[in-house]
Design a protein around this motif. Structure first.
Motif, mmCIF file in Angstrom:
data_model
loop_
_atom_site.group_PDB
_atom_site.id
_atom_site.type_symbol
_atom_site.label_atom_id
_atom_site.label_comp_id
_atom_site.label_asym_id
_atom_site.label_seq_id
_atom_site.Cartn_x
_atom_site.Cartn_y
_atom_site.Cartn_z
ATOM 1 N N GLN A 1 0.838 -1.200 0.000
ATOM 2 C CA GLN A 1 0.000 0.000 0.000
ATOM 3 C C GLN A 1 0.874 1.252 0.000
ATOM 4 O O GLN A 1 1.985 1.243 0.539
ATOM 5 N N PRO A 2 0.400 2.355 -0.568
ATOM 6 C CA PRO A 2 1.230 3.561 -0.684
ATOM 7 C C PRO A 2 1.241 4.439 0.560
ATOM 8 O O PRO A 2 1.608 5.609 0.482
ATOM 9 N N ASP B 1 7.613 -1.673 5.360
ATOM 10 C CA ASP B 1 7.359 -0.924 4.133
ATOM 11 C C ASP B 1 8.500 -1.178 3.156
ATOM 12 O O ASP B 1 9.614 -0.691 3.350
ATOM 13 N N ASN C 1 9.025 0.099 0.420
ATOM 14 C CA ASN C 1 9.447 1.338 -0.222
ATOM 15 C C ASN C 1 9.994 2.361 0.775
ATOM 16 O O ASN C 1 10.140 3.535 0.429
ATOM 17 N N HIS D 1 3.024 12.178 2.017
ATOM 18 C CA HIS D 1 1.921 11.333 2.492
ATOM 19 C C HIS D 1 0.778 12.160 3.089
ATOM 20 O O HIS D 1 -0.180 11.588 3.597
#
Length: 458
Positions: free
Chosen positions: A107-108, A270, A272, A289
Motif C-alpha cells: 500500500q502507498p 514498508d 518502499n 503522504h
C-alpha cells in the motif's frame, strides 16, 4: 456691452471652466495613482497549543506503551491515510496483527500508518474522531517536545492515583533525573515484547479530577470487539494481547523530545521505506503522504512542503487532494475526464478550435458533468477550504466507510438527472451547430472530450 467684449468674456469663462476641469482631473488621477499608505495586514500566525489543550489531546493515548504511542503520534500527521487504512481493516476483519501489516506492505501509505493496521482498536477511533486525529498531528508537528512533556505529566498523575503500575500486560519504569537536574521520566513497556496490550481507559478516572474545564479530555469507550466484557470498573480495560511485534519500529526519545526510528524494522514493514529520510535515527515527517490535507499554520506548511518534490509539493502546499478520487496533480491531469496540462495538451495543430474543444454539446453544465474518475459535480464537492480532511476523505472514494457523517456513497451522486444532462447536451450542440463551431479548425482533427457519453460530430 459691445460684441467684442462679449466674445472676450465668453472666451474667459470657457478658459476658467477648462482650467477647473483640468485641475480636477489631475487631482483624481493623482488620487488613483497614489498607493494606499496602509498595506493589507498579513495573516496572523496560528497560536501555539496551550499545555492544557495538548493534555486534553493526548489524554486517551498517554498510557499506551511507548513504542505504540510514538507510532500513533507519527500516523496522526497523515489523517487521510488513516482513513484508507481504517477502510482496509474494515474490509479485512480476519487479517490481524503481524499478518495484517504484511498484507498492506504494497500500500502507498506511510510506514507509521501501515503499522496501525495491527492495532484496529486504535485505528478505528482515530478514523471515527478524525478532527481529534488531525489536531493531535498538528500539535505533534509544531510542538513535539510539548506533546512529550504533556504525556509525562499525565503519566505522573495516573501513577500518583494508583492507576499506572506494572502488571502482566506492561512494565512501568520510573527513571529518576540525573544528579545535575532534569525531569523524572515514566516509561511504559510491554511485559512481553512479542505480545502488545493496548489499554482502554476513561481519562477523568485514571488521571483524577480533570483540572481544565475549558479543555475536556478526548475519550472513547472501548470497542466491544476488542475489549470483550471490559467494563471500566477501575478506569482500565485490557483487551486481548496482539502478536504484533513485527509492527513496532520506533520508540519515544524522552530526553530529546522526538521519535527514534529503527530503519531495518521500518523497511520490513514498508518495502518502499526511504532510509535517507531518517536523519540520525530520528523521525522526519514526510509531506508526500499528507495527501492534500492542509497544515495548520504557515510555518509548518513551509517547513514540510519543501520535502515534497515537483507538482505534488505544490498541490500539498495549496491544501489540495492529490490522492485517489481527488483531482490529479497539475503534471498528471492528462487522464480521461481531466484537463491535460499545458505540456500535455498537444501542439496547436492537433487541437480543435476553442469552441470545438470538448464542445458545449459534449460537456454537461458545471454542476452536472461527471468526470471519468471518482469526481462528483462541482456542487457535490464541499465548500471552502480544499484542505479540509473530512472533505478530502470523502473525495478519496470507497463509499461511506470512513466514519464521517454526510459521506458520499457514490462518486456520481448529485451529478444531476439524466434528463437534465440530456437537455444541457442538446442545447449545447444546437448552439454550437448554429454558430458554425462544430467544424475542426485547420490542422489535425477534433480532440475527443474526456469522459462521459459524447455527442456531436467528430
Amino acid at each position: 456691452m459691445s460684441p467684442s467684449r462679449l466674445e472676450r468674456a465668453f472666451a474667459l469663462c470657457l478658459w476658467i471652466l477648462a482650467a477647473l476641469a483640468f485641475s480636477a482631473g489631475g487631482v483624481q488621477a493623482q488620487t488613483q495613482q497614489q498607493p494606499t499608505s496602509a498595506a493589507a495586514p498579513a495573516a496572523a500566525p496560528a497560536e501555539p497549543f496551550k499545555p492544557e489543550e495538548i493534555e486534553a489531546l493526548v489524554a486517551p493515548i498517554a498510557l499506551y506503551p511507548d513504542s505504540v504511542l510514538s507510532q500513533v503520534l507519527m500516523a496522526s500527521t497523515y489523517p487521510l491515510e488513516i482513513v484508507h487504512a481504517a477502510r482496509w481493516v474494515k474490509a479485512n476483519p480476519n487479517v490481524k496483527g503481524d499478518a495484517a501489516v504484511k498484507a498492506v506492505e504494497s500500500q502507498p501509505w506511510d510506514v507509521s500508518v501501515k503499522s496501525m493496521v495491527a492495532f484496529p482498536q486504535i485505528l478505528e477511533p482515530m478514523n471515527d474522531k478524525l478532527d481529534w486525529t488531525q489536531k493531535l498531528g498538528d500539535a505533534f508537528l509544531a510542538q513535539q517536545k510539548d506533546v512529550f512533556a504533556a504525556v509525562q505529566r499525565l503519566r505522573a498523575r495516573a501513577k500518583d492515583s494508583g492507576n499506572l503500575k506494572s502488571n502482566e500486560q506492561q512494565n512501568v519504569v520510573v527513571e529518576q533525573p540525573p544528579a545535575g537536574g532534569g525531569e523524572t521520566i515514566i516509561k511504559v513497556e510491554p511485559a512481553n515484547p512479542q505480545v502488545i496490550y493496548v489499554p482502554a481507559y476513561n481519562p477523568t478516572v485514571v488521571y483524577g479530577a480533570w483540572s481544565y474545564p475549558a479543555y475536556p479530555p478526548t475519550y472513547w469507550p472501548p470497542p466491544p470487539a476488542y475489549y470483550p466484557g471490559g467494563a471500566l470498573m477501575t478506569g482500565f480495560a485490557w483487551g486481548i494481547g496482539l502478536a504484533a511485534a513485527g509492527a513496532i519500529f520506533s520508540n519515544c526519545n524522552w530526553g530529546g523530545g522526538d521519535v527514534n526510528i529503527n530503519v531495518n524494522k521500518a523497511a520490513n514493514i514498508d518495502r518502499n521505506f526511504d532510509r535517507t529520510k531518517v536523519q540520525g535515527g530520528r523521525w522526519q515527517h514526510d509531506g508526500s503522504h499528507r495527501q492534500g490535507v492542509a497544515y495548520r499554520d504557515n510555518a509548518t506548511r513551509e517547513k514540510y512542503s519543501r520535502n515534497v518534490p515537483g507538482a505534488e509539493g505544490r498541490s500539498d502546499f495549496r491544501g489540495r487532494d492529490a490522492g485517489a478520487g481527488g483531482r490529479a496533480n497539475t503534471a498528471d491531469r492528462a487522464g480521461a475526464g481531466n484537463r491535460a496540462t499545458t505540456a500535455d495538451r498537444g501542439n496547436a495543430g492537433n487541437r480543435a478550435s476553442v469552441a470545438d474543444r470538448s464542445n458545449t454539446g459534449n460537456r454537461a453544465g458545471a454542476a452536472d458533468r461527471p468526470a471519468a474518475g471518482d469526481r462528483g459535480g462541482v456542487s457535490n464537492r464541499a465548500g471552502a477550504g480544499a484542505g479540509d480532511v473530512t472533505r478530502a476523505s470523502d473525495r478519496a472514494g470507497g463509499g461511506g466507510n470512513s466514519g464521517f457523517s454526510g459521506g458520499r456513497d457514490s462518486a456520481f451522486q448529485g451529478v444531476g438527472s439524466g434528463g437534465a444532462t440530456q437537455r444541457n447536451y442538446d442545447r449545447g450542440r444546437a448552439s454550437a451547430q448554429s454558430s458554425g463551431f462544430n467544424r475542426p479548425s485547420g490542422g489535425g482533427g477534433m480532440r475527443a472530450g474526456g469522459g462521459g457519453a459524447r455527442g456531436g460530430r467528430r
